[in-house]
Design a protein around this motif. Structure first.
Motif, PDB file in Angstrom:
ATOM      1  N   ARG A   1       7.399  -7.015  61.182  1.00 61.23           N
ATOM      2  CA  ARG A   1       5.967  -6.766  60.984  1.00 61.23           C
ATOM      3  C   ARG A   1       5.223  -8.055  60.611  1.00 61.23           C
ATOM      4  O   ARG A   1       4.143  -8.342  61.155  1.00 61.23           O
ATOM      5  CB  ARG A   1       5.774  -5.722  59.871  1.00 61.23           C
ATOM      6  CG  ARG A   1       6.201  -4.311  60.274  1.00 61.23           C
ATOM      7  CD  ARG A   1       5.747  -3.294  59.237  1.00 61.23           C
ATOM      8  NE  ARG A   1       6.193  -1.959  59.598  1.00 61.23           N
ATOM      9  CZ  ARG A   1       7.285  -1.389  59.125  1.00 61.23           C
ATOM     10  NH1 ARG A   1       8.079  -2.056  58.279  1.00 61.23           N
ATOM     11  NH2 ARG A   1       7.621  -0.163  59.494  1.00 61.23           N
TER      12      ARG A   1
ATOM     13  N   SER B   1      12.762  -4.880  59.096  1.00 58.93           N
ATOM     14  CA  SER B   1      11.473  -4.274  59.463  1.00 58.93           C
ATOM     15  C   SER B   1      10.308  -5.114  58.939  1.00 58.93           C
ATOM     16  O   SER B   1       9.333  -5.368  59.669  1.00 58.93           O
ATOM     17  CB  SER B   1      11.378  -2.855  58.889  1.00 58.93           C
ATOM     18  OG  SER B   1      12.405  -2.048  59.384  1.00 58.93           O
ATOM     19  N   ASN B   2      10.408  -5.540  57.680  1.00 61.11           N
ATOM     20  CA  ASN B   2       9.341  -6.359  57.101  1.00 61.11           C
ATOM     21  C   ASN B   2       9.189  -7.676  57.848  1.00 61.11           C
ATOM     22  O   ASN B   2       8.065  -8.160  58.079  1.00 61.11           O
ATOM     23  CB  ASN B   2       9.629  -6.635  55.625  1.00 61.11           C
ATOM     24  CG  ASN B   2       9.416  -5.404  54.760  1.00 61.11           C
ATOM     25  OD1 ASN B   2       8.797  -4.440  55.205  1.00 61.11           O
ATOM     26  ND2 ASN B   2       9.934  -5.442  53.540  1.00 61.11           N
TER      27      ASN B   2
ATOM     28  N   HIS C   1      15.372  -2.480  55.923  1.00 60.30           N
ATOM     29  CA  HIS C   1      14.042  -2.671  55.330  1.00 60.30           C
ATOM     30  C   HIS C   1      13.599  -4.120  55.454  1.00 60.30           C
ATOM     31  O   HIS C   1      12.452  -4.409  55.824  1.00 60.30           O
ATOM     32  CB  HIS C   1      14.082  -2.242  53.857  1.00 60.30           C
ATOM     33  CG  HIS C   1      12.808  -2.480  53.111  1.00 60.30           C
ATOM     34  ND1 HIS C   1      11.685  -1.724  53.310  1.00 60.30           N
ATOM     35  CD2 HIS C   1      12.488  -3.413  52.168  1.00 60.30           C
ATOM     36  CE1 HIS C   1      10.711  -2.174  52.525  1.00 60.30           C
ATOM     37  NE2 HIS C   1      11.176  -3.192  51.819  1.00 60.30           N
ATOM     38  N   ASN C   2      14.531  -5.033  55.160  1.00 58.11           N
ATOM     39  CA  ASN C   2      14.243  -6.467  55.255  1.00 58.11           C
ATOM     40  C   ASN C   2      13.897  -6.867  56.691  1.00 58.11           C
ATOM     41  O   ASN C   2      12.944  -7.621  56.939  1.00 58.11           O
ATOM     42  CB  ASN C   2      15.456  -7.244  54.752  1.00 58.11           C
ATOM     43  CG  ASN C   2      15.305  -8.735  54.894  1.00 58.11           C
ATOM     44  OD1 ASN C   2      15.689  -9.283  55.928  1.00 58.11           O
ATOM     45  ND2 ASN C   2      14.762  -9.398  53.895  1.00 58.11           N
TER      46      ASN C   2
END
Length: 563
Positions: A507, A503-504, A500-501
């Motif tokens: 982005r 991916s953020n 998740h980290n």
């Protein structure tokens, strides 16, 4: 991949090449272990809050099943001191039927652990937790024996909690029965001195025989009738009872699930620890999954005959080994010997003084205390010491369920802290030193990166504890780069928080016009990234095999942006 059940009882393998010499050795070992198990089974049964023959029934039926189905050649099953505290607590709260239900539930859990091949996982429980709750159990067992050791006259039930129990003891020490105290102390001395005379005679058995005879003579010829015996408190049924059922209901099951889980975990730990110790002496190798299934089967069957939880007993297993036992036949013979004693000699057990059994259990608690191990562990890291004493204190003050849960939670938190401290995140500009680097191609010792390229190297697992640390490093950077290389060659795994980290980060970087390149991703981590769709987010061409390819691509991207 098809799941296969790992159930291979050692008995059937041992019987393939069985001969008269092996049977003779197993016969002698089985007889001796049966005699050694007699006083312990009686003492553990009484201390757990059931009648003495229930301890014997547990050793007979449980011991037979563990040897018949088990994954160790020399394991001896039966009741042990470790269960005294939790069994007594369950009986006081839920009664005998509650104990039976909890034991069956624990047996089912153990069977499932074996069927799902989780025997190896039990071995990863941190050692400080095992030492802590073992020492806590030892202290609790010792405290439960003070009333009988001193022959205290206490009206009503003794409180269950440790502090309340000792408060009552101190209020009643003036009622000490000197005859009982003398018998208890003599029993302890006999147990301690017997090995100096002969190591083949069990000290507990010698104490029970000598002290029981002395007590009987004092009562018959000297008129001393203040020495309480087993017969004064219990009536002994010299037979294996017919199996009896009990009613299950959802409310009882829900309430008994935590203690059942504790029984299962404690049984798994103790039996596999015993089997591992035995392997070290015999040079054999046990099957942990088969052993768990056997322990589970024993705990499912024994409660229907009124027995208490069963596990592998280290002391009796070592006695078996030291006397020549090398196959499960010795364990089966030990169960048969105890059955014969129950059927033909159990009426004699009514003359055993309660203070003598208290002396036996005082020695058991001393041997369980692990005080030498604790003293040696005081040089270990402070985190381990904290886990040890937290588990010990919670075992004594509250109960084993809370102690194991809290100990495991502390161990996990401290482990994560150590991982976080050992995981480094470094930022590199301009030049990467490849000296002694596994990714070096031997053409050069340095990899040049263009201005505007930043290299972030993660050295350690990329899990939720490190994700925030990586964020902090990113936010402390000053001038924005044009390309970010995240070097992951030393990342053994990545969890959902790390994904998740990451991916953020990709982005957010894309929004700022910054390209992200992943370098040196190992196959298992790469597979995780692909499943999470990171390749579509960052671009398949930006997941590079090594730093050379990553640096070349980064330099081209910077050149393109500059042009």
């Amino acid at each position: 991949m098809k799941h296969t059940i790992d159930f291979q009882p050692k008995l059937f393998t041992a019987l393939k090449n069985y001969d008269r010499r092996k049977f003779t050795a197993d016969l002698m070992a089985g007889i001796i272990v049966g005699i050694v198990a007699l006083p312990l089974a009686i003492a553990f049964g009484i201390a757990s809050g059931v009648s003495p023959e229930k301890g014997l029934i547990t050793a007979i039926i449980g011991g037979f099943i563990v040897s018949f189905l088990g994954g160790s050649n020399v394991q001896i099953g039966g009741p042990t001191g470790a269960f005294i505290v939790i069994v007594a607590g369950i009986i006081s709260q839920y009664g005998i039927e509650g104990l039976a239900i909890a034991t069956v539930m624990a047996g089912i859990i153990l069977v499932l652990l074996g069927l799902f091949k989780l025997g190896v996982v039990i071995k990863f429980i941190p050692y400080p937790i095992i030492v802590g709750f073992t020492a806590g159990i030892a202290l609790t067992i010792f405290s439960t024996q003070i009333k009988d050791l001193f022959g205290l006259r206490i009206d009503g039930a003794v409180p269950e909690d440790f502090i309340g129990k000792w408060a009552v003891y101190f209020q009643h020490f003036d009622t000490t029965n000197l005859w009982a105290l003398g018998i208890g102390l003599v029993s302890i001395l006999i147990i301690l001195l017997t090995p100096k005379v002969s190591r083949k005679i069990p000290g507990s058995l010698a104490a029970i025989i000598l002290v029981t005879v002395a007590s009987y003579l004092l009562k018959r010829y000297c008129g001393i009738d203040t020495i309480e015996t087993i017969g004064d408190r219990y009536s002994i049924n010299p037979a294996i009872p017919a199996p009896a059922g009990f009613s299950f209901n959802l409310e009882t099951i829900r309430g008994l699930l935590p203690p059942a889980f504790t029984i299962a975990m404690l049984g798994a730990i103790e039996s596999l620890l015993s089997a591992t110790v035995a392997d070290g002496v015999t040079g054999d190798r046990h099957n942990s999954n088969t052993e768990l299934i056997a322990q589970g089967a024993a705990n499912i069957v024994v409660p229907f005959f009124g027995g208490i939880p069963v596990t592998g007993a280290i002391a009796r297993t070592m006695t078996n080994i030291n006397n020549g036992g090398r196959t499960p036949v010795a364990g089966i013979i030990h169960a048969v010997v105890l059955l014969l004693i129950l059927l033909f000699l159990s009426p004699l057990t009514r003359h055993i003084p309660m203070a003598c059994l208290a002396g036996v259990l005082v020695i058991v608690s001393y041997n369980m205390s692990e005080w030498r191990t604790i003293r040696g562990m005081m040089k270990n890291p402070k985190a381990d010491i904290a886990v040890l004493f937290t588990t010990l204190l919670l075992t004594v003050v509250f109960d084993l369920t809370i102690a194991i849960a809290a100990g495991l939670l502390m161990a996990v938190v401290l482990f994560m802290r150590r991982i976080m401290e050992s995981t480094n995140i470094s930022v590199i500009h301009d030049q990467i030193d490849m000296t002694a680097d596994a990714e070096s191609n031997h053409r050069d010792d340095k990899v040049e990166v263009a201005e505007g390229v930043e290299v972030y190297e993660i050295d350690g697992p990329f899990f939720f504890g490190i994700a925030s640390k990586f964020d902090d490093v990113m936010h402390t950077m000053g001038e924005k780069s044009k390309v970010r290389i995240i070097r992951m060659r030393k990342v053994p795994f990545i969890d959902s928080t790390g994904l998740h980290n990451l991916s953020n980060l990709i982005r957010a970087s894309r929004k700022e016009g910054i390209e992200v390149i992943l370098s040196g991703v190992n196959p298992s981590v790469r597979e995780t990234l692909l499943k999470a769709g990171i390749d579509r987010l960052v671009g398949e061409e930006n997941i590079c095999a090594n730093i050379h390819i990553a640096a070349e691509r980064a330099n081209r991207l910077v050149a393109g942006k500059t042009a």
